[in-house]
Scaffold this motif. Structure first.
Motif, PDB file in Angstrom:
ATOM      1  N   TRP A 196       0.819  -1.215   0.000  1.00  0.00           N
ATOM      2  CA  TRP A 196       0.000   0.000   0.000  1.00  0.00           C
ATOM      3  C   TRP A 196       0.853   1.265   0.000  1.00  0.00           C
ATOM      4  O   TRP A 196       0.464   2.285  -0.582  1.00  0.00           O
ATOM      5  N   ASP A 241      -2.328   9.062  -2.193  1.00  0.00           N
ATOM      6  CA  ASP A 241      -3.050   8.361  -1.130  1.00  0.00           C
ATOM      7  C   ASP A 241      -4.489   8.022  -1.507  1.00  0.00           C
ATOM      8  O   ASP A 241      -4.923   6.884  -1.386  1.00  0.00           O
ATOM      9  N   ARG A 298      -6.465   3.882  -3.627  1.00  0.00           N
ATOM     10  CA  ARG A 298      -7.593   3.033  -3.221  1.00  0.00           C
ATOM     11  C   ARG A 298      -8.626   2.929  -4.346  1.00  0.00           C
ATOM     12  O   ARG A 298      -9.238   1.884  -4.543  1.00  0.00           O
ATOM     13  N   SER A 299      -8.788   3.999  -5.098  1.00  0.00           N
ATOM     14  CA  SER A 299      -9.710   3.975  -6.230  1.00  0.00           C
ATOM     15  C   SER A 299      -9.190   3.041  -7.323  1.00  0.00           C
ATOM     16  O   SER A 299      -9.947   2.254  -7.888  1.00  0.00           O
ATOM     17  N   ASP A 309      -8.142  -5.167  -5.425  1.00  0.00           N
ATOM     18  CA  ASP A 309      -8.886  -5.584  -4.238  1.00  0.00           C
ATOM     19  C   ASP A 309      -9.398  -7.018  -4.365  1.00  0.00           C
ATOM     20  O   ASP A 309      -9.329  -7.789  -3.402  1.00  0.00           O
TER      21      ASP A 309
END
Length: 67
Positions: free
Chosen positions: A7, A16, A20-21, A37
């Motif tokens: 990460w 940042d 995640r997107s 994911d």
């Protein structure tokens, strides 16, 4: 590769919030059409996933992180 290292590399590459997107929304051919994911949830190793990210966005990943 530890999940925390993975990460950190994602954040260094995409920022940042966007990391995640990318992990949630972009399917990668090298992961069998799964998202980051989904691959993580399926138990795929973080090193394999990271290499798929590196090959998918070679111009975006800092050279120091391609390993």
């Amino acid at each position: 590769m530890k999940h925390s290292d993975f990460w950190e590399r994602m954040a260094a590459t995409f920022g940042d919030g966007y990391a995640r997107s990318v992990a949630a929304d972009h399917t990668l051919d090298m992961l069998g059409g799964r998202t980051v994911d989904q691959a993580l949830a399926d138990g795929t190793g973080t090193k394999e996933i990271w290499m798929a990210v590196c090959r998918t966005w070679p111009d975006r990943v800092p050279e120091r992180l391609v390993r």
